[in-house]
Write a protein that holds these residues in place. Structure first.
Motif, short mmCIF file in Angstrom:
data_model
loop_
_atom_site.label_atom_id
_atom_site.label_comp_id
_atom_site.label_asym_id
_atom_site.label_seq_id
_atom_site.Cartn_x
_atom_site.Cartn_y
_atom_site.Cartn_z
N GLN A 17 1.03 -1.07 0.13
CA GLN A 17 0.37 -0.39 -0.48
C GLN A 17 0.77 1.57 0.02
OE1 GLN A 17 -2.50 -0.27 -1.08
NE2 GLN A 17 -3.24 -2.35 0.02
N ARG A 18 1.70 1.11 0.61
CA ARG A 18 2.68 2.29 1.01
C ARG A 18 3.66 2.45 -0.40
NH1 ARG A 18 2.71 0.40 6.64
NH2 ARG A 18 4.76 -0.32 5.97
N LEU A 19 3.79 1.60 -1.44
CA LEU A 19 4.24 1.48 -2.85
C LEU A 19 3.70 2.13 -3.24
CD1 LEU A 19 6.47 -1.65 -3.27
CD2 LEU A 19 7.25 0.65 -2.61
N ARG A 20 2.19 1.31 -3.43
CA ARG A 20 1.06 2.66 -4.52
C ARG A 20 0.84 3.89 -4.19
NH1 ARG A 20 -4.05 0.09 -2.96
NH2 ARG A 20 -5.19 1.17 -5.04
N ILE A 21 0.89 4.18 -2.83
CA ILE A 21 1.03 5.79 -2.28
C ILE A 21 2.07 6.44 -3.05
CG2 ILE A 21 0.97 7.15 -0.57
CD1 ILE A 21 -0.44 5.33 1.39
N ILE A 22 3.07 5.51 -2.74
CA ILE A 22 4.73 6.46 -3.59
C ILE A 22 3.95 7.34 -4.81
CG2 ILE A 22 7.22 6.43 -3.94
CD1 ILE A 22 6.88 4.68 -1.57
N ALA A 23 3.81 5.59 -5.60
CA ALA A 23 3.38 5.56 -7.17
C ALA A 23 2.58 7.25 -7.93
CB ALA A 23 2.94 4.14 -7.40
N GLU A 24 1.39 6.68 -6.85
CA GLU A 24 0.03 7.15 -6.87
C GLU A 24 0.26 9.18 -6.49
OE1 GLU A 24 -3.13 8.34 -8.14
OE2 GLU A 24 -2.66 6.26 -8.09
N LEU A 25 1.52 9.78 -5.48
CA LEU A 25 2.03 10.72 -5.26
C LEU A 25 2.84 11.49 -6.48
CD1 LEU A 25 2.53 11.30 -1.80
CD2 LEU A 25 0.40 11.98 -2.94
N ALA A 26 3.61 10.35 -7.26
CA ALA A 26 4.78 10.59 -8.04
C ALA A 26 3.99 11.09 -8.84
CB ALA A 26 5.05 9.02 -8.95
N GLY A 27 2.29 11.55 -9.26
CA GLY A 27 2.03 12.52 -10.32
C GLY A 27 1.80 13.54 -9.72
N GLY A 28 2.02 14.04 -8.66
CA GLY A 28 2.33 15.97 -7.97
C GLY A 28 1.36 15.34 -6.13
N ARG A 29 0.63 16.57 -6.12
CA ARG A 29 0.49 16.47 -4.59
C ARG A 29 -1.06 16.01 -4.62
NH1 ARG A 29 -1.36 21.57 -2.14
NH2 ARG A 29 -2.43 22.43 -4.44
N VAL A 30 -1.50 15.31 -4.22
CA VAL A 30 -3.33 14.79 -3.66
C VAL A 30 -3.46 15.59 -2.17
CG1 VAL A 30 -4.63 13.13 -3.93
CG2 VAL A 30 -2.26 13.63 -5.56
N HIS A 31 -5.11 15.94 -2.20
CA HIS A 31 -5.56 16.24 -1.26
C HIS A 31 -6.21 14.17 -0.76
CE1 HIS A 31 -9.75 16.55 1.66
NE2 HIS A 31 -9.06 17.69 1.43
N VAL A 32 -5.25 14.41 0.92
CA VAL A 32 -5.64 13.35 1.38
C VAL A 32 -7.18 12.09 0.81
CG1 VAL A 32 -6.67 14.03 3.84
CG2 VAL A 32 -5.67 12.24 3.83
N MET A 72 -7.42 21.68 4.59
CA MET A 72 -7.70 20.59 3.23
C MET A 72 -5.85 20.29 3.38
SD MET A 72 -9.90 21.42 1.58
CE MET A 72 -10.21 20.66 -0.38
N LYS A 73 -5.48 19.23 4.10
CA LYS A 73 -3.99 18.18 4.09
C LYS A 73 -3.96 17.94 2.67
CE LYS A 73 -0.83 16.42 6.63
NZ LYS A 73 -0.77 16.73 7.81
N TYR A 74 -2.96 18.47 1.48
CA TYR A 74 -2.35 17.81 1.07
C TYR A 74 -0.93 17.17 1.07
CZ TYR A 74 -5.14 20.55 -2.05
OH TYR A 74 -6.77 20.70 -1.94
N PHE A 75 -1.27 15.53 -0.03
CA PHE A 75 0.67 15.11 0.22
C PHE A 75 1.41 15.34 -0.85
CE2 PHE A 75 -1.51 13.68 4.10
CZ PHE A 75 -0.72 13.56 5.30
N SER A 76 1.95 15.14 -1.02
CA SER A 76 3.26 15.46 -2.63
C SER A 76 4.86 14.11 -1.50
CB SER A 76 4.05 16.80 -2.44
OG SER A 76 4.79 17.29 -1.38
#
Length: 121
Positions: A17-32, A72-76
């Motif tokens: 799941q953490r690898l999937r999160i990293i892959a998803e955030l590779a496209g830029g910051r995302v709201h939680v 709003m919490k964003y992650f990158s």
């Protein structure tokens, strides 16, 4: 880097799941909430994974105010480069030994400990 820091980093990337999160955030910051939706995870579970990634320095979270005043919490992704080699592991162990003030020679495991008691039969 200490062995504790290295293990935290490896544990952070050691879950699908953490690898999937990293892959998803590779496209830029995302709201939680959007990230949870994309990954099909509950927000509490996502926050648990994000916390581990953030502590390891792999992702960054930032609170921003929306136009209507909501937080709003964003992650990158943070910039990271993970290379594990024998030299990295040796350097980490040496740093731990120096920090602990111990010698580089491991104790001889074949010697009996003075505190060891014989097992009566």
């Amino acid at each position: 880097m200490t062995s504790e820091e290295l293990l935290a980093l490896l544990a952070a990337v050691g879950h699908v799941q953490r690898l999937r999160i990293i892959a998803e955030l590779a496209g830029g910051r995302v709201h939680v909430s959007e990230l949870a939706r994309r990954l099909g995870l509950s927000r509490p579970l996502l926050y648990m994974h994000l916390d581990r990634l953030e502590k390891a320095g792999i992702v960054r979270g930032a609170l921003e105010l929306s136009s209507d005043g909501k937080a709003m919490k964003y992650f990158s992704l943070a910039a990271f480069d993970l290379h594990i080699t024998v030299d990295v592991i040796l350097d980490v162990i040496r740093a731990d030994e120096l920090a602990a003030g111990s010698s580089a020679d491991p104790p001889n495991s074949s010697e009996e400990s003075p505190n060891r008691k014989e097992n009566p039969r």
